[in-house]
Every structure is written in structure tokens, then in C-alpha cells.
Design an enzyme around this catalytic site. Sequence first.
Site, mmCIF file in Angstrom:
data_model
loop_
_atom_site.group_PDB
_atom_site.id
_atom_site.type_symbol
_atom_site.label_atom_id
_atom_site.label_comp_id
_atom_site.label_asym_id
_atom_site.label_seq_id
_atom_site.Cartn_x
_atom_site.Cartn_y
_atom_site.Cartn_z
ATOM 1 N N ARG A 196 0.844 -1.204 0.000
ATOM 2 C CA ARG A 196 0.000 0.000 0.000
ATOM 3 C C ARG A 196 0.876 1.249 0.000
ATOM 4 N NH1 ARG A 196 -4.822 0.426 -1.427
ATOM 5 N NH2 ARG A 196 -5.599 -1.184 -0.001
ATOM 6 N N ASP A 225 -12.943 9.459 -5.871
ATOM 7 C CA ASP A 225 -12.489 8.316 -6.675
ATOM 8 C C ASP A 225 -12.965 8.552 -8.113
ATOM 9 O OD1 ASP A 225 -11.650 5.913 -7.656
ATOM 10 O OD2 ASP A 225 -12.739 4.670 -6.212
ATOM 11 N N ARG A 285 1.007 -6.224 -9.897
ATOM 12 C CA ARG A 285 1.450 -5.607 -8.637
ATOM 13 C C ARG A 285 1.794 -6.625 -7.556
ATOM 14 N NH1 ARG A 285 -3.681 -2.734 -5.493
ATOM 15 N NH2 ARG A 285 -5.202 -4.401 -5.783
ATOM 16 N N HIS A 314 -0.221 3.679 -10.245
ATOM 17 C CA HIS A 314 -1.186 4.053 -9.177
ATOM 18 C C HIS A 314 -0.443 4.846 -8.093
ATOM 19 C CE1 HIS A 314 -4.058 3.555 -5.939
ATOM 20 N NE2 HIS A 314 -4.780 2.653 -6.570
ATOM 21 N N GLU A 323 -3.064 9.153 -10.415
ATOM 22 C CA GLU A 323 -2.618 7.955 -11.134
ATOM 23 C C GLU A 323 -2.682 8.213 -12.641
ATOM 24 O OE1 GLU A 323 -5.128 4.750 -9.680
ATOM 25 O OE2 GLU A 323 -5.450 5.849 -7.816
HETATM 26 C C1 BG6 Z 1 -8.007 3.326 -7.029
HETATM 27 C C2 BG6 Z 1 -9.426 2.998 -7.414
HETATM 28 O O1 BG6 Z 1 -7.235 3.422 -8.175
HETATM 29 O O2 BG6 Z 1 -7.487 2.293 -6.214
HETATM 30 C C3 BG6 Z 1 -10.246 2.834 -6.142
HETATM 31 O O3 BG6 Z 1 -9.949 4.030 -8.229
HETATM 32 C C4 BG6 Z 1 -9.621 1.785 -5.228
HETATM 33 O O4 BG6 Z 1 -11.579 2.464 -6.486
HETATM 34 C C5 BG6 Z 1 -8.172 2.165 -4.984
HETATM 35 O O5 BG6 Z 1 -10.337 1.742 -4.012
HETATM 36 C C6 BG6 Z 1 -7.404 1.188 -4.100
HETATM 37 O O6 BG6 Z 1 -7.510 -0.100 -4.607
HETATM 38 P P1 BG6 Z 1 -6.819 -1.299 -3.858
HETATM 39 O O7 BG6 Z 1 -7.203 -2.541 -4.622
HETATM 40 O O8 BG6 Z 1 -5.344 -1.051 -3.870
HETATM 41 O O9 BG6 Z 1 -7.369 -1.291 -2.441
#
Ligand code: BG6
Length: 296
Positions: free
Chosen positions: A72, A209, A95, A164, A268
Site C-alpha cells: 500500500r 475516486d 502488482r 497508481h 494515477e
Molecule cells: C483506485 C481505485 O485506483 O485504487 C479505487 O480508483 C480503489 O476504487 C483504490 O479503491 C485502491 O484499490 P486497492 O485494490 O489497492 O485497495
Amino acid sequence: MATTHINTQEIPGRVFFTEGNNDLPKVVIKTARSTADLYLQGAQVTHFQKTGEPPVLWTSQLSRFETGTPIRGGIPVIFPWFGPREDMPSHGFARTQTWELREISQLPGGVVSLRLGLPDSAEAALLPAFKADLWITVGDTLAAELVVANTSPSDEFAFECCFHTYFHVGGIDAVSITGLQGVEYIDQCDKFARKIEAADRIRITQETDRIYLDTTGPVEIHDTKLGRRIRVDKTGSFSTVVWNPWAAKAQRMPDFGSDEYLEMVCVESGNINDNTITLPAGKSSCMKIELSTLPL
Ligand code: BG6
């Protein structure tokens, strides 16, 4: 560009291999102007900082560093689809795969470039034959470049992709985002309604979002608390996502601290939804971002 050093070995004083959190393999890069960390899992840059400045990227204190679990923070590489997909991992499988480090180059000015390749996998075998390479270049700026080649002799390959990127900010209330005014977006917080961005400066005051479509220009994050702008330049990317989970969603995420939404924003760069890429057999595509910081 002329290279002075090419290999996959450590470069004394510049590139080191180490064990990161939970012993996951990590590459540490030090240049004359910056430092960066890259995990082989996801080929994910988790840290980039220019000397004398606060970090550019944000990684959660609660991120799980576990094999097969997304990290994350930093720059997750989303490929070959964005968002959920039935019976498949959300945001694709790139990923969570351990990428292969294929080349390390030292460029003039002490800049370091790494090339990584996505390995073969059971998930990839379900798709037309392809090859995905990622270049990460660390210097005064941080660049990431994803090159996807359709190596199938006859089949088209349709895919989505996205860097992202999680950015570190001084405080979300001190942030505004420019470069998206007049652009159509899908509001994922409002039943996927299609809207046009009215704001010259986007402020984040609630869960946000949005997938902005058909937009190729630079985006800037103005941060009055840190007294800087982060600029995202891109080529080969037609979508931009702006995401902040805000308080309630952050609470529901096991790998996201409940107050951490106050110090990050995702901007992103990708090719998503209407901007899905369809590569004819034998063709390749390239998406590149370059992240820089500037005074306000
Ligand atoms: C973003 C999406 O790119 O990633 C969101 O637009 C999503 O909808 C977020 O919640 C995080 O995603 P993840 O799978 O890493 O929890």
C-alpha cells in the site's frame, strides 16, 4: 543516451540489494540528488526523496509486506486490468508478481536506471502472448516507463494499465490539484456517473475516486503546507485517476491507517475504461511518467 555501466549487479555507492520489510527483496538507489527504494514484488517503488526535501511518495505505516499481497503505497504497477475483475485479483496481477531485475544502467550525472521484466505466470498464460518491461529512472526526477509488446503472431491484446502513484502531502486540506479542468470523468463515488470537471483547482474534502478520460496533459499537486508543487508529466497515458479514501473507507482498509488519508493523495496515470489499449499482433505500446518537484 550513452551508458557508462550496464549489469544486474550492485553499483558501489549507488545501487544496493537488501532485504526490505518482512525480508522481501528490495533495491536501494542513491544518486547525487535523491534516494529511492524499489521492491521486486510489483516492481514497486515505495520511496523517492530528493536530498533536503520531504519524500515525494507515500507508503502506509500499515502496509502489509507479504508475498502475493499488494504493497500500500509508492507506485503500484496496475496491469493488465484496472479495478475488480471476477475471480481474478483486483487491479491485475502485475502488482503482486515478483518482477525480474534485468538491467541496471548508470547514466551521466549519476542518474540510475533499472529495467525489470514481468515473469511468466499462470495468469499471464490466459492472455495473448505479451512481454511487459518496466524502466525506473532515478535522478533529480523519478521516471517510470511501462513497455508492453504483443508477441502473439495473430491475436489482438487489449489491456488497461496504470501507475497508481501515492503522493505524500503536508495535509490534504492544504492541497489543490490542477490540470484537469474541463475533462470528462467517471465518478466512482456517485454510481459511476459521467461528469465534466468544473474546478480549476480540485480540492479533496471527502472520499474521492474519479477516472478522468482522454487527458494527456501534466497534472500538478499544489501543497501550501510543504511549500511545493509535485508535477506529473506523462506520455502514452490517456487517463488520470484521483483517489483519496477519506476517513470511513480508510477505516475499512486493514492496510491503511485511520488518519493516513490526511497526508496522501493518489494521482494515477494510466489507460483505463474508454482508454483501454488494443495492441495488434506484433505491436508494442509505451506509457511513461516523470515526477518532479518545484517551488510553489
Ligand atoms: C483506485 C481505485 O485506483 O485504487 C479505487 O480508483 C480503489 O476504487 C483504490 O479503491 C485502491 O484499490 P486497492 O485494490 O489497492 O485497495
